[in-house]
Scaffold this active site. Structure first.
Site, short mmCIF file in Angstrom:
data_model
loop_
_atom_site.label_atom_id
_atom_site.label_comp_id
_atom_site.label_asym_id
_atom_site.label_seq_id
_atom_site.Cartn_x
_atom_site.Cartn_y
_atom_site.Cartn_z
N ARG A 128 63.83 73.74 89.28
CA ARG A 128 63.37 72.48 88.68
C ARG A 128 62.76 72.74 87.30
O ARG A 128 62.97 71.96 86.36
CB ARG A 128 62.33 71.82 89.60
CG ARG A 128 62.95 71.23 90.85
CD ARG A 128 61.93 70.96 91.93
NE ARG A 128 60.99 69.92 91.55
CZ ARG A 128 59.78 69.77 92.12
NH1 ARG A 128 59.39 70.59 93.08
NH2 ARG A 128 58.99 68.80 91.73
N ARG A 183 56.79 67.58 100.74
CA ARG A 183 58.00 67.62 99.91
C ARG A 183 58.64 69.01 100.00
O ARG A 183 58.04 70.00 99.59
CB ARG A 183 57.65 67.32 98.45
CG ARG A 183 57.47 65.86 98.16
CD ARG A 183 57.12 65.63 96.71
NE ARG A 183 58.14 66.10 95.78
CZ ARG A 183 58.12 65.85 94.48
NH1 ARG A 183 57.12 65.14 93.96
NH2 ARG A 183 59.07 66.31 93.70
N ARG A 234 65.00 61.89 81.79
CA ARG A 234 65.03 63.34 81.94
C ARG A 234 66.22 63.95 81.19
O ARG A 234 66.36 65.18 81.18
CB ARG A 234 65.15 63.71 83.40
CG ARG A 234 63.81 64.06 84.08
CD ARG A 234 64.11 64.28 85.55
NE ARG A 234 63.23 65.14 86.25
CZ ARG A 234 62.23 64.72 87.05
NH1 ARG A 234 61.94 63.46 87.14
NH2 ARG A 234 61.52 65.59 87.72
N LYS A 266 51.97 64.14 86.18
CA LYS A 266 52.47 62.82 85.77
C LYS A 266 52.13 61.74 86.81
O LYS A 266 51.69 60.66 86.45
CB LYS A 266 53.99 62.85 85.56
CG LYS A 266 54.45 63.84 84.50
CD LYS A 266 55.95 63.72 84.21
CE LYS A 266 56.85 64.07 85.36
NZ LYS A 266 56.82 65.50 85.76
N ARG A 289 50.58 71.72 96.16
CA ARG A 289 50.92 70.34 96.54
C ARG A 289 51.85 70.34 97.75
O ARG A 289 51.76 69.48 98.62
CB ARG A 289 51.59 69.64 95.35
CG ARG A 289 51.91 68.17 95.60
CD ARG A 289 52.34 67.46 94.34
NE ARG A 289 53.72 67.74 93.97
CZ ARG A 289 54.30 67.30 92.86
NH1 ARG A 289 53.63 66.58 91.99
NH2 ARG A 289 55.56 67.59 92.60
P1 AMP Z 1 59.89 64.15 90.60
O1 AMP Z 1 59.19 63.44 91.71
O2 AMP Z 1 59.81 63.42 89.30
O3 AMP Z 1 59.48 65.59 90.50
O4 AMP Z 1 61.44 64.16 90.98
C1 AMP Z 1 61.91 64.80 92.15
C2 AMP Z 1 63.41 65.00 92.04
O5 AMP Z 1 64.06 63.72 91.96
C3 AMP Z 1 63.89 65.77 90.83
O6 AMP Z 1 63.81 67.18 91.01
C4 AMP Z 1 65.32 65.27 90.68
O7 AMP Z 1 66.16 65.89 91.64
C5 AMP Z 1 65.19 63.80 91.08
N1 AMP Z 1 64.90 62.96 89.89
C6 AMP Z 1 63.75 62.28 89.62
N2 AMP Z 1 63.84 61.63 88.46
C7 AMP Z 1 65.08 61.90 87.97
C8 AMP Z 1 65.77 61.54 86.77
N3 AMP Z 1 65.18 60.77 85.82
N4 AMP Z 1 67.03 61.99 86.61
C9 AMP Z 1 67.64 62.75 87.54
N5 AMP Z 1 67.04 63.16 88.68
C10 AMP Z 1 65.77 62.74 88.90
#
Ligand code: AMP
Length: 191
Positions: free
Chosen positions: A146, A134, A89, A14, A128
């Protein structure tokens, strides 16, 4: 406005595809994960709160995430449209986003869902994790969590957008360029 939800499980690509699409279509990229990480780096209250969830691979509570996302949209007054990456989400987030955009006289144009098999996701995320720094990409247990959270709470959003005739699935494997081309075909049909 062109407002896209770029959807898919963790590791689907994404972020990579969002960066390419915003350039081509002159949109603003809103990644809730990036905004949380920025706040964690800066040590803000929001960052401290988000960290406790992110390090477990859990979702940050809806009210926090929705409030943050809306503030980001509001601060981009000149935007021609947005690529929402990692948001919504949950069902509550999708409903809040629809209500919020509608109050601004706009709406989601389409949800583009990148489809990638689970084993490939784990491989990509661990790879990654070697360079991204991260923590949530380096621990197989957190990665598993996740993906589980995605399956349990997030994947159902395909139905939410399908009910509005806005869901489009796109194969998320192959070269970055070929995936971008597939996404652009869908977007070009919208604009
Ligand atoms: P991402 O970078 O999109 O993989 O997000 C990393 C982490 O941020 C996720 O595993 C969640 O803990 C938190 N996170 C990101 N977007 C959301 C969302 N829309 N709702 C809740 N938690 C989020």
């Amino acid at each position: 406005m062109l407002n896209l939800v770029l959807f898919g499980p963790p590791g689907a690509g994404k972020g990579t595809q969002s960066a390419l699409l915003i350039d081509k279509y002159n949109l603003v990229h809103l990644s809730t994960g990036d905004i949380f990480r920025y706040n964690m780096k800066e040590g803000t209250e929001l960052g401290k709160l988000a960290k406790s969830y992110i390090e477990k691979g859990a979702l940050v509570p809806d009210e926090v995430t929705i409030g943050m996302l809306e503030a980001e949209v509001n601060s981009n007054t000149e935007a021609k449209g947005f690529v929402f990456d990692g948001f919504p989400r949950t069902n509550a987030q999708a409903e809040a986003l629809d209500a919020f955009l509608s109050s601004k006289g706009t709406s989601i144009s389409a949800m583009l869902a990148l489809e990638v098999a689970e084993q490939e996701l784990v491989t990509r995320l661990l790879e990654r994790g070697k360079s991204s720094g991260r923590a949530d990409d380096q621990n197989p247990e957190i990665i598993k969590n996740r993906i589980q959270v995605y399956e349990n709470e997030t994947a159902i959003l395909k139905d939410y957008y399908a009910a509005q005739n806005k869901f489009v699935g796109v194969k998320g494997i192959g070269s970055i360029e070929s995936i971008t081309n597939s996404l652009c075909k869908v977007i070009d049909a919208l604009v």
